[in-house]
Design a protein around this motif. Structure first.
Motif, short mmCIF file in Angstrom:
data_model
loop_
_atom_site.label_atom_id
_atom_site.label_comp_id
_atom_site.label_asym_id
_atom_site.label_seq_id
_atom_site.Cartn_x
_atom_site.Cartn_y
_atom_site.Cartn_z
N LEU A 158 0.83 -1.20 0.00
CA LEU A 158 0.00 0.00 0.00
C LEU A 158 0.87 1.25 0.00
N PHE A 159 1.87 1.27 0.87
CA PHE A 159 2.75 2.44 0.93
C PHE A 159 3.68 2.50 -0.28
N ALA A 160 4.12 1.34 -0.76
CA ALA A 160 5.04 1.31 -1.90
C ALA A 160 4.37 1.77 -3.19
N LEU A 161 3.08 1.48 -3.34
CA LEU A 161 2.37 1.80 -4.58
C LEU A 161 1.72 3.18 -4.57
N MET A 162 1.60 3.79 -3.40
CA MET A 162 0.89 5.06 -3.30
C MET A 162 1.53 6.15 -4.15
N LEU A 163 2.84 6.28 -4.07
CA LEU A 163 3.52 7.34 -4.83
C LEU A 163 3.46 7.10 -6.33
N PRO A 164 3.78 5.88 -6.82
CA PRO A 164 3.63 5.64 -8.26
C PRO A 164 2.21 5.86 -8.75
N TRP A 165 1.21 5.42 -7.97
CA TRP A 165 -0.18 5.65 -8.36
C TRP A 165 -0.49 7.13 -8.47
N TYR A 166 0.04 7.92 -7.57
CA TYR A 166 -0.22 9.36 -7.59
C TYR A 166 0.29 9.99 -8.89
N TYR A 167 1.45 9.51 -9.35
CA TYR A 167 2.05 10.09 -10.56
C TYR A 167 1.36 9.63 -11.84
N VAL A 168 0.72 8.48 -11.81
CA VAL A 168 0.01 8.01 -13.02
C VAL A 168 -1.49 8.21 -12.90
N ALA A 169 -1.93 8.86 -11.81
CA ALA A 169 -3.36 9.02 -11.57
C ALA A 169 -4.04 9.83 -12.67
N SER A 170 -3.32 10.76 -13.29
CA SER A 170 -3.93 11.56 -14.35
C SER A 170 -4.31 10.69 -15.55
N PHE A 171 -3.57 9.60 -15.78
CA PHE A 171 -3.92 8.68 -16.86
C PHE A 171 -5.03 7.72 -16.42
N LEU A 172 -4.96 7.25 -15.18
CA LEU A 172 -5.98 6.35 -14.67
C LEU A 172 -7.33 7.04 -14.54
#
Length: 209
Positions: free
Chosen positions: A17-31
């Motif tokens: 959860l903590f490891a994926l939070m930052l990458p998810w934040y940076y690709v959230a605009s595409f998701l």
């Protein structure tokens, strides 16, 4: 040991959860694009006063024909209400789902991650729609309510729908999807916790025959 299975899963879930939070934040605009697109089509289909949606990063602005009075100096200027909907408010369930899946390591992991991520799009669209509706109905005031015809029980429904999306659907649906896709692992966890409870309740100093 039964406890080790539960412990490894809990620690693994927190780690991912903590490891994926930052990458998810940076690709959230595409998701955000699929959820915003679906929400936009729903709003345009149901409400004739909706013109479209503009997406900037993770913030989707609803363009409407609903006029409001904007104070400007000594006079009021007529403008059009354009509430924002933020994908980040409803999209974090994707990270939660990913973390649970990676911690449990099911078979066909890649396919299940894809299916679960797609299944969460309607949940995110729900949240965006009600966030927009809340902005129009409540932030626009009585003038906006009269223009759109949103009054009485409809306003209560909008408030309830928004809270339901934020507090229930967004955190709960990812967990339910994980349960449906990991029934064998859930059974192992249940057995492990049951055995652990039985061992804790067994009198000390006695052997199990």
């Amino acid at each position: 040991m039964p406890l080790s299975l539960v412990g490894r899963f809990l620690l693994g879930s927190l780690f991912w959860l903590f490891a994926l939070m930052l990458p998810w934040y940076y690709v959230a605009s595409f998701l955000a694009v699929p959820a915003v697109t679906l929400a936009s089509e729903i709003m345009r289909l149901l409400f004739p006063w909706v013109e479209g949606v503009e997406l900037t990063g993770t913030v989707a602005t609803l363009l409407t024909q609903v006029s409001v009075l904007i104070p400007q100096g000594n006079r009021n200027v007529v403008g059009y209400i354009s509430p924002d909907g933020n994908y980040l408010v409803f999209g974090y369930g994707t990270v939660l789902f990913w973390a649970l899946m990676l911690a449990s390591k099911p078979t066909r992991l890649g396919l299940k991650l894809l299916v679960g991520s797609v299944a969460l799009i309607p949940v995110q669209a729900w949240g965006l729609c009600f966030q927009w509706l809340k902005g129009v109905a409540f932030n626009g005031g009585l003038r906006a309510q009269q223009y759109t015809g949103l009054q009485g029980w409809e306003l209560e429904g909008i408030a309830y729908g928004y809270q339901f999306g934020v507090l229930i659907l967004t955190p709960l649906v990812p967990v339910l999807l994980w349960v449906l896709m990991n029934r064998s692992f859930i059974a192992r966890l249940w057995v492990a916790m049951t055995l652990r409870g039985a061992l804790d309740g067994y009198p000390a100093g006695k052997s199990i025959k």
